[in-house]
Design a protein around this motif. Structure first.
Motif: not given
Length: 370
Positions: A294, A298, A330, A332
């Motif tokens: 993650n 992000h 970023e 998705t």
């Protein structure tokens, strides 16, 4: 080994059944002597009747014999009726029921005949009705118990069949998912690995070759883990065991993989990797893996710190990343990563919390029992 029951199986292990039979035998025996002058024969008949009726559930023919003996000592018909009912209720329409009923009827006829000064009257045949009524009631009770047992067995069988059908449906769905994963995911990852391997061999740029080699290595590792997942989904007992089960001791290698892909990751580990159960170790590994993934999605390029701390009671995992830079691109996500993380941590008996920090970064913190 079965645990001993406080109440013998004659009464189904239930105290209330024992108390009911003792109370019934006591009341019947007491009614037989309350309106007469007590004699030794009457007292003996009452005691024999009491003993026979107490065990009437398990030995109804003994109760019949005891009632006959008691009636010979003290002419009293109620015990014989209770004994005949118990015989029919236990044995149903069998020879033992008819023999017990015949003996009871014969004993009643003899007692009535004796009390009528040895004269027999055809009207005495009315005693057949007195014996037939408890026999019919006992047969009804027997049939009812048989029906209830059959219905109970059918319900249990239906429940077992339902569970079996559910297990088959789950197994079929798992095989379908395994087939889809093999046909789609494994194929795509294999293509990526082959193309990355070809790029490694043909690229003139050293940096591009290194990146391609990292892609090939991770694709190959993904295929190996995918095979383990497929083996679990198919529940294949003949398949070889997994090469490596994720655990806390694999966090270092996991961090190195992300570093080789260009991520800036700091790892803080205790001097000795804490020993945990397989479930806790696997869940902790997956928490670090999901948190690093993650962070790369992000907050690409942001420094990440992975901290593993252990005490006598629990193990704590923290993965914190700083804010992403200005050139933020970023990726998705599916949105299921954090949900799956919480479910995995909960199954391992731990707790997890995640959210943004005051400095604009993001923190994932999990705690597991040792």
């Amino acid at each position: 080994m079965r645990e001993p029951r406080a109440v013998p199986a004659w009464w189904g292990g239930r105290v209330r059944s024992l108390l009911f039979d003792v109370g019934l035998a006591g009341v019947v025996a007491w009614l037989g002597v309350q309106n007469s002058d007590l004699t030794a024969a009457e007292v003996g008949g009452a005691l024999v009747t009491f003993a026979g009726l107490v065990v009437r559930r398990r030995f109804p023919l003994v109760a019949v014999a005891a009632a006959v003996v008691g009636m010979a000592l003290d002419p009293y018909l109620v015990p014989i009726l209770v004994a005949v009912y118990s015989t029919a209720a236990r044995y149903g329409p069998t020879v033992r029921t008819w023999v017990g009923s015949a003996v009871a009827l014969g004993a009643v006829q003899v007692v009535v005949w004796t009390n009528e000064n040895d004269r027999w009257d055809p009207a005495q045949l009315i005693t057949i009705v007195f014996i037939a009524l408890p026999v019919v009631a006992g047969l009804w009770t027997f049939q009812r118990q048989t029906l209830l047992a059959a219905l109970r067995d059918r319900a249990e069988q239906a429940e077992r069949e339902r569970d079996l059908l559910a297990e088959r449906a789950v197994a079929a769905e798992r095989r379908r998912i395994a087939g889809e994963m093999h046909d789609v995911v494994a194929h795509r990852v294999s293509v990526i690995a082959l193309q990355a391997g070809g790029l490694t061999l043909t690229s003139d740029d050293e940096h591009v070759g290194e990146v391609a080699e990292v892609i090939r290595t991770n694709s190959t590792a993904a295929l190996n883990e995918l095979r383990d997942v497929l083996r679990v989904l198919r529940d294949d007992a003949d398949a070889p065991p997994p090469r490596h089960s994720p655990a806390l001791d694999g966090v270092g290698d996991l961090v190195e993989e992300f570093r080789s892909a260009g991520a800036e990751v700091d790892l803080v580990l205790p001097d000795a990797v804490p020993e945990t159960s397989d479930v806790v170790g696997r869940a902790a590994y997956r928490v670090v893996q999901e948190a690093l993934t993650n962070a790369g999605k992000h907050a690409p390029g942001a420094p990440v710190t992975v901290t593993v701390a252990a005490s006598d009671d629990d193990v704590a995992i923290e993965v914190a990343n700083r804010p992403a830079g200005a050139a933020r691109t970023e990726v998705t996500g599916s949105g299921y990563g954090l949900v799956g993380m919480r479910e995995r941590v909960a199954l391992a008996g731990g707790t997890v919390r995640s959210g943004p920090t005051d400095g604009g970064g993001y923190l994932v913190s999990a705690r597991f029992p040792r």
